[in-house]
Design a protein around this motif. Structure first.
Motif, PDB file in Angstrom:
ATOM      1  N   ILE A 152       0.828  -1.195   0.000  1.00 18.55           N
ATOM      2  CA  ILE A 152       0.000   0.000   0.000  1.00 18.55           C
ATOM      3  C   ILE A 152       0.870   1.255   0.000  1.00 18.55           C
ATOM      4  N   GLY A 153       2.064   1.156   0.589  1.00 22.50           N
ATOM      5  CA  GLY A 153       2.984   2.287   0.598  1.00 22.50           C
ATOM      6  C   GLY A 153       3.437   2.705  -0.791  1.00 22.50           C
ATOM      7  N   LEU A 154       3.314   1.814  -1.766  1.00 22.56           N
ATOM      8  CA  LEU A 154       3.678   2.151  -3.142  1.00 22.56           C
ATOM      9  C   LEU A 154       2.617   2.990  -3.839  1.00 22.56           C
ATOM     10  N   LEU A 155       1.427   3.037  -3.264  1.00 22.79           N
ATOM     11  CA  LEU A 155       0.347   3.808  -3.865  1.00 22.79           C
ATOM     12  C   LEU A 155       0.459   5.275  -3.461  1.00 22.79           C
ATOM     13  N   ASN A 156       0.333   6.147  -4.428  1.00 24.58           N
ATOM     14  CA  ASN A 156       0.368   7.576  -4.176  1.00 24.58           C
ATOM     15  C   ASN A 156      -1.077   8.059  -4.010  1.00 24.58           C
ATOM     16  N   LYS A 157      -1.437   8.399  -2.783  1.00 14.84           N
ATOM     17  CA  LYS A 157      -2.822   8.757  -2.479  1.00 14.84           C
ATOM     18  C   LYS A 157      -3.267  10.011  -3.226  1.00 14.84           C
ATOM     19  N   SER A 158      -2.381  10.973  -3.401  1.00 16.24           N
ATOM     20  CA  SER A 158      -2.771  12.207  -4.088  1.00 16.24           C
ATOM     21  C   SER A 158      -3.062  11.951  -5.568  1.00 16.24           C
ATOM     22  N   LYS A 159      -2.308  11.061  -6.205  1.00 16.68           N
ATOM     23  CA  LYS A 159      -2.573  10.734  -7.612  1.00 16.68           C
ATOM     24  C   LYS A 159      -3.887   9.972  -7.754  1.00 16.68           C
ATOM     25  N   ILE A 160      -4.157   9.081  -6.805  1.00 18.87           N
ATOM     26  CA  ILE A 160      -5.407   8.318  -6.856  1.00 18.87           C
ATOM     27  C   ILE A 160      -6.594   9.237  -6.597  1.00 18.87           C
ATOM     28  N   THR A 161      -6.442  10.181  -5.688  1.00 17.04           N
ATOM     29  CA  THR A 161      -7.508  11.135  -5.405  1.00 17.04           C
ATOM     30  C   THR A 161      -7.758  12.035  -6.615  1.00 17.04           C
ATOM     31  N   LYS A 215     -15.059  11.637 -11.085  1.00 19.26           N
ATOM     32  CA  LYS A 215     -16.146  11.952 -10.154  1.00 19.26           C
ATOM     33  C   LYS A 215     -16.632  10.695  -9.436  1.00 19.26           C
ATOM     34  N   SER A 216     -15.706   9.834  -9.058  1.00 19.58           N
ATOM     35  CA  SER A 216     -16.099   8.589  -8.390  1.00 19.58           C
ATOM     36  C   SER A 216     -16.275   8.763  -6.885  1.00 19.58           C
ATOM     37  N   ASN A 217     -15.878   9.897  -6.342  1.00 18.07           N
ATOM     38  CA  ASN A 217     -16.095  10.162  -4.920  1.00 18.07           C
ATOM     39  C   ASN A 217     -17.345  10.999  -4.685  1.00 18.07           C
ATOM     40  N   TYR A 270     -20.894  11.954  -3.743  1.00 17.01           N
ATOM     41  CA  TYR A 270     -21.824  11.432  -2.741  1.00 17.01           C
ATOM     42  C   TYR A 270     -21.174  10.427  -1.787  1.00 17.01           C
ATOM     43  N   CYS A 271     -19.876  10.486  -1.620  1.00 13.56           N
ATOM     44  CA  CYS A 271     -19.200   9.601  -0.661  1.00 13.56           C
ATOM     45  C   CYS A 271     -18.800  10.409   0.557  1.00 13.56           C
ATOM     46  N   LYS A 272     -19.105   9.889   1.718  1.00 13.70           N
ATOM     47  CA  LYS A 272     -18.713  10.573   2.941  1.00 13.70           C
ATOM     48  C   LYS A 272     -17.385  10.059   3.464  1.00 13.70           C
ATOM     49  N   ARG A 273     -17.262   8.748   3.622  1.00 14.65           N
ATOM     50  CA  ARG A 273     -16.044   8.191   4.213  1.00 14.65           C
ATOM     51  C   ARG A 273     -15.328   7.203   3.312  1.00 14.65           C
ATOM     52  N   PHE A 274     -16.071   6.430   2.537  1.00 19.72           N
ATOM     53  CA  PHE A 274     -15.487   5.343   1.747  1.00 19.72           C
ATOM     54  C   PHE A 274     -15.071   5.888   0.386  1.00 19.72           C
ATOM     55  N   SER A 275     -13.886   6.491   0.349  1.00 22.29           N
ATOM     56  CA  SER A 275     -13.389   7.117  -0.872  1.00 22.29           C
ATOM     57  C   SER A 275     -12.881   6.056  -1.846  1.00 22.29           C
ATOM     58  N   THR A 276     -12.486   6.506  -3.012  1.00 19.74           N
ATOM     59  CA  THR A 276     -11.932   5.598  -4.018  1.00 19.74           C
ATOM     60  C   THR A 276     -10.649   4.960  -3.507  1.00 19.74           C
ATOM     61  N   PHE A 277      -9.834   5.718  -2.800  1.00 25.94           N
ATOM     62  CA  PHE A 277      -8.594   5.160  -2.243  1.00 25.94           C
ATOM     63  C   PHE A 277      -8.910   4.077  -1.215  1.00 25.94           C
ATOM     64  N   GLN A 278      -9.878   4.326  -0.327  1.00 31.61           N
ATOM     65  CA  GLN A 278     -10.268   3.330   0.663  1.00 31.61           C
ATOM     66  C   GLN A 278     -10.850   2.085  -0.020  1.00 31.61           C
ATOM     67  N   ASN A 307     -19.222  -1.227  -4.709  1.00 35.06           N
ATOM     68  CA  ASN A 307     -18.852  -2.117  -5.814  1.00 35.06           C
ATOM     69  C   ASN A 307     -19.855  -1.981  -6.960  1.00 35.06           C
ATOM     70  N   LYS A 308     -21.126  -1.756  -6.620  1.00 38.39           N
ATOM     71  CA  LYS A 308     -22.141  -1.554  -7.653  1.00 38.39           C
ATOM     72  C   LYS A 308     -22.060  -0.159  -8.257  1.00 38.39           C
ATOM     73  N   ARG A 309     -21.875   0.833  -7.412  1.00 39.29           N
ATOM     74  CA  ARG A 309     -22.000   2.226  -7.837  1.00 39.29           C
ATOM     75  C   ARG A 309     -20.765   2.770  -8.542  1.00 39.29           C
ATOM     76  N   ARG A 310     -19.589   2.441  -8.052  1.00 39.73           N
ATOM     77  CA  ARG A 310     -18.362   3.030  -8.571  1.00 39.73           C
ATOM     78  C   ARG A 310     -17.975   2.366  -9.885  1.00 39.73           C
ATOM     79  N   ASP A 311     -17.689   3.179 -10.881  1.00 37.66           N
ATOM     80  CA  ASP A 311     -17.362   2.671 -12.215  1.00 37.66           C
ATOM     81  C   ASP A 311     -15.962   2.058 -12.223  1.00 37.66           C
ATOM     82  N   CYS A 312     -15.809   0.979 -12.967  1.00 38.20           N
ATOM     83  CA  CYS A 312     -14.519   0.286 -13.013  1.00 38.20           C
ATOM     84  C   CYS A 312     -13.480   1.052 -13.818  1.00 38.20           C
TER      85      CYS A 312
END
Length: 146
Positions: free
Chosen positions: A6-15, A22-24, A26-34, A82-87
């Protein structure tokens, strides 16, 4: 090992990639990174269901922040996302990671091609004659009948 991966993932690039798709929304806590690290946890630990996955993350206990989990997601949250977020957002994140780390891979692993088609095969076991032969056979120790 999981926290090193997980340390290899750059959170700012993923965000940033999540914002562009626009995959985040209507998300409060469960972001794309999470969502990404939750699914990676499931793959690396060999989970077969969301119940196993969420229970395994819950068993991390005090190590949850160490593995970059903000909290332990519930099954319903994981299922809904898993249903809502686009692959496509995860495809772009994968492409970014491959272009970033491909030069560092060994030559034997460089056969990985970004534009290669991937085929998913459903391996669901089908019980063909179970209603007809209910009394035939034995129940395995794991409780699953094919």
């Amino acid at each position: 090992m999981f926290s090193q991966m997980i340390g290899l993932l750059n959170k700012s690039k993923i965000t940033a990639r999540a914002l562009s798709h626009k995959s985040n929304h209507y998300c409060k806590r469960f972001s794309t990174f999470q969502h990404l690290i939750t699914m990676l946890c499931g793959v690396t630990s060999g989970c077969n269901s969301l119940r196993e996955l969420c229970g395994g993350i819950l068993n991390y206990g005090d190590k949850i922040p160490h593995c970059k989990f903000d909290y332990s997601p519930k099954r319903s949250t994981s299922s809904d996302d898993n249903k809502r977020r686009d692959c496509i957002v995860f495809e772009d994140i994968y492409r970014d990671l491959v272009t970033e780390y491909l030069p560092d891979l060994l030559d034997s692993h460089k056969q990985l091609v970004i534009d290669k088609k991937v085929y998913a095969i459903d391996s669901t076991t089908i019980a063909l004659f179970q209603p007809i032969f209910e009394c035939v056979g034995r129940n395995p120790n794991n409780g699953k009948r094919k």
